[in-house]
Design a protein around this motif. Sequence first.
Motif, short mmCIF file in Angstrom:
data_model
loop_
_atom_site.label_atom_id
_atom_site.label_comp_id
_atom_site.label_asym_id
_atom_site.label_seq_id
_atom_site.Cartn_x
_atom_site.Cartn_y
_atom_site.Cartn_z
N UNK A 475 60.27 32.13 -2.20
CA UNK A 475 59.06 31.78 -1.47
C UNK A 475 57.84 32.20 -2.26
N UNK A 476 56.71 31.53 -1.98
CA UNK A 476 55.48 31.79 -2.75
C UNK A 476 54.98 33.21 -2.54
N UNK A 513 48.26 38.57 8.93
CA UNK A 513 48.32 40.03 8.83
C UNK A 513 49.60 40.39 8.10
N UNK A 514 49.50 41.27 7.11
CA UNK A 514 50.66 41.71 6.34
C UNK A 514 50.65 43.23 6.28
N UNK A 515 51.79 43.84 6.66
CA UNK A 515 51.96 45.28 6.49
C UNK A 515 52.84 45.51 5.27
N UNK A 527 43.62 38.37 6.19
CA UNK A 527 42.85 37.30 5.56
C UNK A 527 42.76 36.12 6.51
N UNK A 528 41.68 35.35 6.35
CA UNK A 528 41.46 34.14 7.14
C UNK A 528 41.24 32.97 6.18
N UNK A 536 48.02 33.96 3.51
CA UNK A 536 49.04 34.99 3.27
C UNK A 536 48.88 35.65 1.90
N UNK A 537 48.53 34.85 0.88
CA UNK A 537 48.30 35.42 -0.45
C UNK A 537 47.08 36.34 -0.46
#
Length: 559
Positions: A475-476, A513-515, A527-528, A536-537
């Motif tokens: 996945x990217x 949102x990434x933890x 990020x938006x 996501x990046x």
Amino acid sequence: MSQFNHNKYASFKPVALTNRQWPNNSINQAPQWCSVDLRDGNQALIEPMSVEQKQRLFALLIKLGFKEIEVGFPAASTTDYDFVRWLIETNQIPDDVSIQVLTQARPALISRTFEALKGAKNAIVHLYNSTSKVQRDKVFKLDKAGIINIAVQGAKELQKHADQNPHTNWQFQYSPESFTGTELDFAVEICNAVVAQWRPKAQQKIILNLPATVEMSTPNVYADQIEWFIQHIAHREDIIISQHTHNDRGCGIAAAELGQLAGADRVEGTLLGNGERTGNMDIVTMAMNLYSQGIDPKLDLADIDEIVQVVKFCTQLPVHPRHPYVGELVFTAFSGSHQDAIKKCLDIQQADQHWDVAYLPIDPADLGRDYQEVIRINSQSGKGGIAYILDKDYGIQLPRWALIEFSAIVQADAEKSGEEISPEKIWRLFNNHYLEQAQGYKLTNYQVNYQQQEQIQVLIERKQQRCDIQASGNGALAAFVNGLAAEFKQQIEVLDYNEHALSKGAEAEAVCYIETKIAGKRYLGVAIDKDILTASLKALLCAFNQQLITEEQRQPQPA
């Protein structure tokens, strides 16, 4: 008459046990653990585990220290059969670990089971048949003699096949399924009949597993059943008494603990309690209950985040934020009085003292966690709760774990400035900390090549410095994780991920949102963007910037 009618149920009859001993006993050691995640737990999933998920969960169970692992029902499932063969043929099983497989007491199934186990060094063959009155009368329509005959013939078949395969270290296990619904004298009778078939040639102690297949009574009655059984079973010195409790009444852990007080030696269960209906006995919770009493659980649960991550990946089930020991909110205090008491205790807690902190039964650091205060503002007072304000005014719906981190940032700013926390200030802190990081890297451009493993090329810039990252992954996002880790020589792991469309503002935009865990510490990225992959990046880069800026601030400044 209302359909909600308690009169159609009968109370469970207590056990006629005089001079019961278990209420006066104490637990002073861990039981023999057997994980049934890969069989009982897998059976309970809407989508059974893939090969990759089974392999990953087995590796985790080995890492945690399990010595007995039920890996499947190979005679009833081609997938289970192939998985057992993969474990054996690729030498995945440590020499001190026994794999356990389940089989009904039917000759063809038993033969197929032993075929699956060829070449195993240590194997437990778990034989079972239903013994409860309701199963005898309404399902099998057999009398007690007929049910005993099924079990005895199955036991003979196991012994025959074991004799034909002497190079494996065999151990036999028998379960009178639905033990809690079986008359105790009949449970003893059928188990004695099975033991009589195995005992003369048994290489190891025989396991008699007494399952609460359906939890039918209060836990003290189950403990009475265990104690009565132990008092009446023949050849106790040759037998390991095992428990397998389910959670229909919400008391699966309590029943297992009381059963241990009653003399049981062994416990079967699953990580975090996944299982049929309301679940199996939760091994992590029971083990941590022992740990909190100063007893070695014989399992290494120090990295609870990894356990949660792997279990969620393999089961595709969420973990409740209030789940004992592992939930994301269990070491979080919202109440001001709780926060005050915890802070005062932590201020005087010494490293060489026994843990004694109000509201925290164990030290969160033992599980790789930390205690966090979360500021709570009454939304009706005009100040607004943080989550309430972000959602109501800006469409940001923070996951609980993200709210914990951001709330700490708000509280630190409030304590420093002494100012009232206005909605505008909450948004300004959120925007500056995550969305507009002045000192961090910015995503300039990227390209994704969708091959068997996705390849990504990402251009990031900071202070007029450009960095071109190229990597591949499943996945990217995974590729970008691999690329950042390689470029900056950091260990980077994504622990959790959430996304949603903004409920306010531009409808086409999404927030991500990434933890993450970077260099052993957790960081949140937000990020938006109109494109969810871009979001996501950017969120991952945001989390990386948190770590980068934090480390730079710790460096001594030149004189």
